[in-house]
Design an enzyme around this catalytic site. Structure first.
Site, PDB file in Angstrom:
ATOM      1  N   LYS A   1      53.259  16.483  41.957  1.00 53.40           N
ATOM      2  CA  LYS A   1      53.118  16.086  40.545  1.00 53.40           C
ATOM      3  C   LYS A   1      52.274  17.064  39.748  1.00 53.40           C
ATOM      4  O   LYS A   1      52.480  17.259  38.553  1.00 53.40           O
ATOM      5  CB  LYS A   1      52.556  14.677  40.424  1.00 53.40           C
ATOM      6  CG  LYS A   1      51.238  14.454  41.117  1.00 53.40           C
ATOM      7  CD  LYS A   1      51.382  13.496  42.254  1.00 53.40           C
ATOM      8  CE  LYS A   1      50.171  13.590  43.153  1.00 53.40           C
ATOM      9  NZ  LYS A   1      50.168  12.673  44.245  1.00 53.40           N
TER      10      LYS A   1
ATOM     11  N   GLU B   1      61.963  13.604  42.160  1.00 52.26           N
ATOM     12  CA  GLU B   1      61.886  12.136  42.164  1.00 52.26           C
ATOM     13  C   GLU B   1      60.580  11.638  42.791  1.00 52.26           C
ATOM     14  O   GLU B   1      59.988  10.656  42.339  1.00 52.26           O
ATOM     15  CB  GLU B   1      63.087  11.567  42.938  1.00 52.26           C
ATOM     16  CG  GLU B   1      63.153  10.065  43.009  1.00 52.26           C
ATOM     17  CD  GLU B   1      63.323   9.401  41.645  1.00 52.26           C
ATOM     18  OE1 GLU B   1      64.353   9.621  40.999  1.00 52.26           O
ATOM     19  OE2 GLU B   1      62.402   8.660  41.229  1.00 52.26           O
TER      20      GLU B   1
ATOM     21  N   VAL C   1      56.542  11.050  40.995  1.00 51.99           N
ATOM     22  CA  VAL C   1      55.990   9.874  40.312  1.00 51.99           C
ATOM     23  C   VAL C   1      56.412   8.625  41.082  1.00 51.99           C
ATOM     24  O   VAL C   1      57.590   8.448  41.398  1.00 51.99           O
ATOM     25  CB  VAL C   1      56.514   9.755  38.868  1.00 51.99           C
ATOM     26  CG1 VAL C   1      55.905   8.535  38.180  1.00 51.99           C
ATOM     27  CG2 VAL C   1      56.229  11.016  38.069  1.00 51.99           C
TER      28      VAL C   1
ATOM     29  N   GLY D   1      42.385   5.671  54.599  1.00 53.42           N
ATOM     30  CA  GLY D   1      43.186   6.883  54.427  1.00 53.42           C
ATOM     31  C   GLY D   1      43.891   6.977  53.088  1.00 53.42           C
ATOM     32  O   GLY D   1      44.743   7.848  52.886  1.00 53.42           O
TER      33      GLY D   1
ATOM     34  N   GLU E   1      40.946  10.467  49.259  1.00 57.95           N
ATOM     35  CA  GLU E   1      40.434  11.694  49.887  1.00 57.95           C
ATOM     36  C   GLU E   1      38.910  11.609  49.963  1.00 57.95           C
ATOM     37  O   GLU E   1      38.286  10.801  49.285  1.00 57.95           O
ATOM     38  CB  GLU E   1      40.783  12.909  49.012  1.00 57.95           C
ATOM     39  CG  GLU E   1      42.238  13.048  48.695  1.00 57.95           C
ATOM     40  CD  GLU E   1      43.033  13.554  49.876  1.00 57.95           C
ATOM     41  OE1 GLU E   1      42.465  14.282  50.706  1.00 57.95           O
ATOM     42  OE2 GLU E   1      44.213  13.190  49.982  1.00 57.95           O
TER      43      GLU E   1
ATOM     44  N   ASP F   1      45.330  12.053  38.641  1.00 59.86           N
ATOM     45  CA  ASP F   1      46.625  11.869  39.303  1.00 59.86           C
ATOM     46  C   ASP F   1      47.552  11.018  38.411  1.00 59.86           C
ATOM     47  O   ASP F   1      48.713  11.378  38.192  1.00 59.86           O
ATOM     48  CB  ASP F   1      46.395  11.188  40.667  1.00 59.86           C
ATOM     49  CG  ASP F   1      47.673  10.890  41.393  1.00 59.86           C
ATOM     50  OD1 ASP F   1      48.263  11.822  41.962  1.00 59.86           O
ATOM     51  OD2 ASP F   1      48.119   9.721  41.380  1.00 59.86           O
TER      52      ASP F   1
ATOM     53  N   LYS G   1      51.186  12.066  36.341  1.00 61.47           N
ATOM     54  CA  LYS G   1      52.427  11.289  36.470  1.00 61.47           C
ATOM     55  C   LYS G   1      52.916  10.808  35.101  1.00 61.47           C
ATOM     56  O   LYS G   1      54.114  10.851  34.828  1.00 61.47           O
ATOM     57  CB  LYS G   1      52.200  10.119  37.421  1.00 61.47           C
ATOM     58  CG  LYS G   1      51.982  10.596  38.871  1.00 61.47           C
ATOM     59  CD  LYS G   1      51.450   9.478  39.742  1.00 61.47           C
ATOM     60  CE  LYS G   1      51.278   9.905  41.189  1.00 61.47           C
ATOM     61  NZ  LYS G   1      50.489   8.947  41.979  1.00 61.47           N
TER      62      LYS G   1
ATOM     63  N   GLY H   1      52.408   7.291  50.269  1.00 70.21           N
ATOM     64  CA  GLY H   1      52.627   7.084  51.701  1.00 70.21           C
ATOM     65  C   GLY H   1      53.724   7.979  52.221  1.00 70.21           C
ATOM     66  O   GLY H   1      54.602   8.422  51.490  1.00 70.21           O
TER      67      GLY H   1
HETATM   68  N1  HSE Z   1      46.752   9.705  45.605  1.00 75.87           N
HETATM   69  C1  HSE Z   1      47.981   9.162  45.121  1.00 75.87           C
HETATM   70  C2  HSE Z   1      47.820   7.660  44.918  1.00 75.87           C
HETATM   71  C3  HSE Z   1      49.088   9.484  46.078  1.00 75.87           C
HETATM   72  O1  HSE Z   1      46.826   7.089  45.375  1.00 75.87           O
HETATM   73  O2  HSE Z   1      48.663   7.042  44.266  1.00 75.87           O
HETATM   74  C4  HSE Z   1      50.466   9.359  45.515  1.00 75.87           C
HETATM   75  O3  HSE Z   1      50.714  10.204  44.445  1.00 75.87           O
END
Ligand code: HSE
Length: 412
Positions: A100, A124, A127, A182, A185, A196, A200, A298
């Site tokens: 992204k 695809e 997002v 997990g 980060e 993030d 998107k 995931g």
């Molecule tokens: N770090 C992103 C989230 C991963 O938590 O949605 C998927 O883009």
């Protein structure tokens, strides 16, 4: 026909495994007699991995191999992903990406390069992870004039907020749990500071409204400052707090794009989207509201979207797909201070009577909120709709209280 994967992390390895697991089915859907994975580009080695023999560290092997027709980019980040993708497109290879950051920063340019080289650039998975959203907007909703798009686009922050709302965890506790599971980060800033989600919504805005929106133009607020007191006041108001990314077409041709925490009413379809799930609401003139819901991140959900794009490329080796948008012009993204919305405000004061009198004098139509066990001197209220600029001017005049929290209220 051969495929290469650049980046053998979580998503890249999911792609390799899905291509293998559903090989026959994928071949049939691709209308190809053969489709094999030829290279996996990564700096690391993977002893014992079923594909360890395919792993290379030299990008030129991919770009110079005419048998490789489709390249999957799952490296993430801008560099070297951008250089590699440009080189692949110019070498006449179709490119599929889940990145992204790359699409939000360079999508317009990469689509143009793909077009000039008669290949496809599909994204695809960039997002909503496994949620179908790029193709539905480009194809299934193509007849609509889309007015607005909004959603919960980040799974990590949605998990953290869910834990705060349902289990009473503090932000710090919920973040630690997200890291342990997990999702987040070690440096969680791309998620918790909203970047993030911003990337998107930029991609979705470009797709819906036809012009690129650069992340730097978008006012972005994360969830670090959300407290359990705010969660309680949202409950008292009849809703929950979610990190919402939204883009709206304005009557003068500009767009308003914003990422921020927001109060959402309990009856909204977005209010019940919990944990790492994502949901995207699209408002079209013919369809009305349509909501896409599912796993936004995931390994296998994201691989599902990537491999669907691989199949699309394979089926359309000599045909261009549908996606394109223009670059944006100066002033295309409206200043967020022009936005008119209602706000929730929480403040602390040593003189509640004076603070409330001042607030009522400055704002018309204020609704006061109360919560159990509120400490002495805490006040909270909801304003009538007001522009962000005017709100800030009025808040600056309140000397009788410290403003602790300001959260937008949505009507989704
Ligand atoms: N770090 C992103 C989230 C991963 O938590 O949605 C998927 O883009």
């Amino acid at each position: 026909m051969y495929v290469a994967i650049m980046g053998y992390g979580v998503v890249g390895s999911g792609v390799a495994s899905l291509l293998n697991k559903n090989h026959e089915h994928i071949l049939k859907k691709s209308m190809q007699s053969e489709m094999e994975l030829k290279y996996i580009l990564d700096r690391r080695t993977f002893p014992g991995d079923p594909y360890e023999n395919l792993v290379i560290s030299d990008f030129s092997k991919i770009v110079e191999d005419d048998e490789v027709k489709i390249v999957v980019e799952t490296m993430g980040g801008l560099n070297p992903a951008y250089d590699y993708v440009v080189a692949c497109l110019k070498a006449g290879k179709h490119v599929v990406t889940s990145n992204k950051e790359l699409v939000a920063a360079k999508g317009c340019e990469l689509l143009q390069i793909a077009d000039e080289n008669n290949v496809n650039f599909l994204f695809e998975a960039s997002v909503g992870g496994g949620i179908p959203i790029i193709r539905p907007i480009s194809q299934c909703l193509a007849a609509n004039d889309i007015d607005e798009i909004a959603g919960i686009l980040n799974g990590t922050t949605n998990f953290i907020l869910t834990k705060m709302i349902t289990d009473g965890m503090t932000f710090e506790e919920a973040l630690l749990l997200a890291q342990k599971n997990g999702y987040a980060e070690r440096d969680p800033s791309a998620d918790v500071d909203g970047h993030d989600a911003c990337r998107k919504i930029c991609i979705l805005a470009a797709l819906c409204f036809g012009k690129h929106v650069y992340p730097d133009y978008v006012h972005t607020e994360g969830i670090r400052k959300i407290s359990l007191s705010d969660v309680e006041y949202a409950r008292a108001w009849g809703g929950v707090i979610k990190l919402i990314a939204k883009a709206k077409k304005l009557e003068d041709g500009r767009v308003s794009v914003l990422v921020s925490p927001a109060f959402i009413q309990n009856h909204s379809q977005l209010a019940s989207v919990d944990d790492v799930f994502n949901a995207i609401l699209v408002r079209g003139d013919a369809i009305g509201d349509v909501v896409f819901y599912g796993r936004g991140a995931g390994k296998m959900p994201t691989a599902s979207a990537v491999v669907a794009d691989v199949i699309d490329c394979a089926r359309n080796m000599n045909r261009k797909r549908f996606i394109a948008w223009q670059d944006c012009t100066d002033g295309y993204v409206a200043d967020y201070l022009e936005n008119v919305t209602a706000f929730y405000i929480r403040a602390t004061t040593e003189n509640a009577a004076a603070a409330v009198a001042k607030i009522n004098g400055l704002f018309s139509g204020v609704t006061t909120l109360a919560r159990q066990d509120a400490p002495e001197g805490e006040i909270a209220f909801v304003t009538a709709p007001i522009s962000e600029k005017e709100l800030n001017e009025k808040l600056a005049l309140i000397d009788e209280a410290n403003i602790e929290s300001v959260i937008r209220i949505t009507n989704y």
